[in-house]
Scaffold this active site. Structure first.
Site, PDB file in Angstrom:
ATOM      1  N   TYR A 151       0.800  -1.081   0.053  1.00 18.26           N
ATOM      2  CA  TYR A 151      -0.032  -0.124   0.037  1.00 18.26           C
ATOM      3  C   TYR A 151       0.955   1.298  -0.034  1.00 18.26           C
ATOM      4  O   TYR A 151       1.813   1.303   0.773  1.00 18.26           O
ATOM      5  CB  TYR A 151      -0.889   0.127   1.325  1.00 18.26           C
ATOM      6  CG  TYR A 151      -1.826   1.118   1.358  1.00 18.26           C
ATOM      7  CD1 TYR A 151      -1.473   2.137   2.436  1.00 18.26           C
ATOM      8  CD2 TYR A 151      -2.775   1.498   0.398  1.00 18.26           C
ATOM      9  CE1 TYR A 151      -2.240   3.213   2.738  1.00 18.26           C
ATOM     10  CE2 TYR A 151      -3.608   2.555   0.731  1.00 18.26           C
ATOM     11  CZ  TYR A 151      -3.626   3.191   1.735  1.00 18.26           C
ATOM     12  OH  TYR A 151      -4.273   4.462   1.986  1.00 18.26           O
ATOM     13  N   ASP A 246       9.403   2.667  -0.427  1.00 20.20           N
ATOM     14  CA  ASP A 246       8.445   3.481   0.198  1.00 20.20           C
ATOM     15  C   ASP A 246       8.501   3.065   1.811  1.00 20.20           C
ATOM     16  O   ASP A 246       8.034   2.236   2.447  1.00 20.20           O
ATOM     17  CB  ASP A 246       6.928   2.991  -0.030  1.00 20.20           C
ATOM     18  CG  ASP A 246       5.712   3.366   0.757  1.00 20.20           C
ATOM     19  OD1 ASP A 246       4.688   3.326   0.532  1.00 20.20           O
ATOM     20  OD2 ASP A 246       6.283   4.266   1.792  1.00 20.20           O
ATOM     21  N   LYS A 274       4.657   9.274   8.936  1.00 17.34           N
ATOM     22  CA  LYS A 274       4.458   8.765  10.190  1.00 17.34           C
ATOM     23  C   LYS A 274       5.441   9.120  11.439  1.00 17.34           C
ATOM     24  O   LYS A 274       5.215  10.378  11.739  1.00 17.34           O
ATOM     25  CB  LYS A 274       4.490   7.363  10.362  1.00 17.34           C
ATOM     26  CG  LYS A 274       3.315   6.540   9.089  1.00 17.34           C
ATOM     27  CD  LYS A 274       3.455   5.125   9.330  1.00 17.34           C
ATOM     28  CE  LYS A 274       2.357   4.595   8.308  1.00 17.34           C
ATOM     29  NZ  LYS A 274       1.046   4.412   8.949  1.00 17.34           N
TER      30      LYS A 274
HETATM   31  P1  KE4 Z   1      -0.725   8.105   4.784  1.00 21.42           P
HETATM   32  O1  KE4 Z   1      -1.377   8.988   3.615  1.00 21.42           O
HETATM   33  O2  KE4 Z   1      -1.886   7.464   5.461  1.00 21.42           O
HETATM   34  O3  KE4 Z   1       0.055   9.059   5.930  1.00 21.42           O
HETATM   35  O4  KE4 Z   1       0.328   7.227   4.297  1.00 21.42           O
HETATM   36  C1  KE4 Z   1       0.172   6.347   3.239  1.00 21.42           C
HETATM   37  C2  KE4 Z   1       1.004   5.172   3.334  1.00 21.42           C
HETATM   38  C3  KE4 Z   1       2.132   5.024   2.524  1.00 21.42           C
HETATM   39  N1  KE4 Z   1       3.036   3.997   2.492  1.00 21.42           N
HETATM   40  C4  KE4 Z   1       2.839   3.014   3.367  1.00 21.42           C
HETATM   41  C5  KE4 Z   1       4.178   2.067   3.639  1.00 21.42           C
HETATM   42  C6  KE4 Z   1       1.957   3.152   4.282  1.00 21.42           C
HETATM   43  O5  KE4 Z   1       1.909   2.205   5.302  1.00 21.42           O
HETATM   44  C7  KE4 Z   1       1.016   4.051   4.573  1.00 21.42           C
HETATM   45  C8  KE4 Z   1      -0.129   4.243   5.632  1.00 21.42           C
HETATM   46  N2  KE4 Z   1      -0.350   3.107   6.313  1.00 21.42           N
HETATM   47  C9  KE4 Z   1      -1.745   2.896   6.825  1.00 21.42           C
HETATM   48  C10 KE4 Z   1      -1.754   1.694   7.775  1.00 21.42           C
HETATM   49  N3  KE4 Z   1      -1.155   0.741   7.087  1.00 21.42           N
HETATM   50  C11 KE4 Z   1      -2.336   4.256   7.648  1.00 21.42           C
HETATM   51  C12 KE4 Z   1      -3.536   4.021   8.369  1.00 21.42           C
HETATM   52  C13 KE4 Z   1      -4.707   4.352   7.701  1.00 21.42           C
HETATM   53  O6  KE4 Z   1      -4.719   4.123   6.542  1.00 21.42           O
HETATM   54  O7  KE4 Z   1      -5.852   4.493   8.514  1.00 21.42           O
END
Ligand code: KE4
Length: 434
Positions: A151, A246, A274
């Site tokens: 993701y 990523d 994060k």
């Molecule tokens: P954000 O747009 O949520 O800050 O980041 C996207 C993203 C990009 N790359 C990786 C490897 C990520 O894990 C994420 C976001 N992770 C999720 C949880 N697996 C955020 C939690 C959510 O979507 O509410």
């Protein structure tokens, strides 16, 4: 802390969440929080501190989500809060250069091997969509390879066999994403170098690069097989394509320099998020100076943001990294998390449940399955209903795990041996009754 079991009351959570569902889609600001894949009522947080969460009914939990990664030093750390209180006096946003951006940029550049220059944005999604535009601009090619179950945020071109909430909700490809946007997104199974080689052979000189989570957290916890990352580095170099890690989740969590430091493989570009925001909205992308120099206004690749480099977010990030670069940090995270995951696997075995899992530093995962998990297909074969029952049972015993099998778990510097022991005691009670 009293374990909850039968006294587990969630009246206020239910009231607030019922009202929320009338106001916001699914009652949440992000899908995974709705507990859709594990079922049952999500709890409504009242406050967090260290390794703990309290809900609006007064229940206390040991927290292994850590607001999805940022709370690696423990929630509401005084070193961060005190600095934020001071920064607040100077205002909440400038929309102009501030020395705080220099400070956090220097810390990121010093820490992350691939990063010579960095641009701050407001989320991991923004970081990933921006880095994709940059990959395409730098190479003049349009296709990109991602891996099933990974993701990279919710930008259109990544919503192809994505992980996290997309996997959780079984959204194969979200509606509203035009075919034209995803036709250049190629996918391969994680840990499968042959599949990647085949894609390069089938699309000669058309692939801008490969983007991946170097340790997958969004299909559950799936580390790279030996040689996988090195193989990707070789294949991309051979085909004049870029390698992009990523590290939104793994950055400053797997090691101070991220998975690229841990595994000794340096990509061309890296995305972060994060942890570098210390709980405030920050994302970043960075890498080789010759590539980053293409980003506006020094180059033609446009990307912008009103609140990017926000002084409060920069402050929280700086203070968090100051804590993390202290000696012994990652040894502590490794020790506590290894104790947790090996305890969970032992208990699963003793109580007759097939389980597979592991950890690296402060990141861990567990699947209920007889087989090893090397990719998303393997993860999907695990016993999802059993995971849901395990999640609910742990919640009722005061342990807050990620509400989806397709997420990773996170520990922090605030988790004590006593917290781990209490977690294992709860796990033994739950697994004995699963
Ligand atoms: P954000 O747009 O949520 O800050 O980041 C996207 C993203 C990009 N790359 C990786 C490897 C990520 O894990 C994420 C976001 N992770 C999720 C949880 N697996 C955020 C939690 C959510 O979507 O509410």
């Amino acid at each position: 802390m009293t374990l909850l079991t039968s006294t587990f009351k969630t009246t206020k959570s239910e009231e607030i969440f019922a009202a929320a569902q009338k106001l916001m889609p699914g009652g949440v600001s992000s899908p995974v929080r709705a507990f859709k894949s594990v079922g049952g009522q999500p709890i409504v947080f009242d406050r967090v501190k260290g390794a703990y969460v309290w809900d609006v009914d007064g229940n206390q939990y040991i927290d292994y989500v850590g607001t999805w990664g940022p709370a690696i030093c423990g929630h509401a750390h005084p070193h961060v809060l005190n600095a934020l209180k001071e920064a607040l006096e100077k205002g909440t946003s400038f929309g102009a250069p501030s020395v705080l951006e220099n400070l956090l940029a220097e810390m990121v550049i010093d820490a992350v091997p691939s990063v010579e220059m960095v641009r701050f944005v407001n989320s991991g999604t923004e970081a990933c969509m921006s880095v994709l535009r940059l990959m395409r601009a730098f190479t003049g090619r349009e296709k990109v390879i991602k891996f099933e179950g990974c993701y990279h945020g919710h930008a259109d071109m990544f919503l192809v066999k994505a992980g996290s909430g997309v996997a959780t909700l079984g959204l194969p490809d979200s509606p509203g994403v035009p075919k034209s946007t995803t036709s250049d997104t190629l996918t391969a199974p994680f840990n499968d170098l042959e599949a990647v080689k085949a894609l390069f052979e089938q699309n000669p000189d058309q692939i801008a690069g490969v983007i991946l989570e170097p340790v997958v957290g969004n299909a559950g916890f799936i580390p790279p097989d030996g040689g996988f990352l090195a193989g990707l580095r070789e294949i991309t170099q051979e085909h004049g394509a870029l390698l992009v890690f990523d590290e939104v989740m793994t950055g400053f969590r797997i090691a101070y320099g991220g998975a690229q430091e841990k595994f000794g493989i340096t990509p061309d570009l890296t995305t972060l998020g994060k942890v570098i925001g210390g709980g405030l909205p920050v994302g970043a992308y960075g890498g080789r100076r010759d590539i980053m120099s293409m980003v506006a206004p020094s180059g033609p690749v446009y990307q912008a943001g009103t609140l990017s480099g926000n002084p409060l977010a920069m402050t929280a990030g700086i203070k968090t990294l100051e804590l993390l670069r202290q000696p012994g940090t990652y040894e502590q995270l490794e020790r506590v998390t290894k104790k947790l995951i090996s305890g969970l696997l032992d208990i699963a075995k003793e109580t007759g449940h097939a389980a597979y899992g592991g950890s690296i530093s402060g990141m861990f995962g567990l699947f209920f399955t007889e087989h090893p998990v090397h990719n998303y297909e393997d993860a999907k074969q695990s016993n999802l209903p059993k995971f849901s029952r395990f999640h609910r049972g742990m919640l009722e015993r005061g342990v807050y795990l990620a509400p989806s099998q397709f997420e990773a778990g996170f520990t922090s510097l605030a988790h004590t041996d006593e917290d781990i022991q209490k977690t294992l005691n709860a796990a033994r009670a739950v697994m004995s009754s699963l």
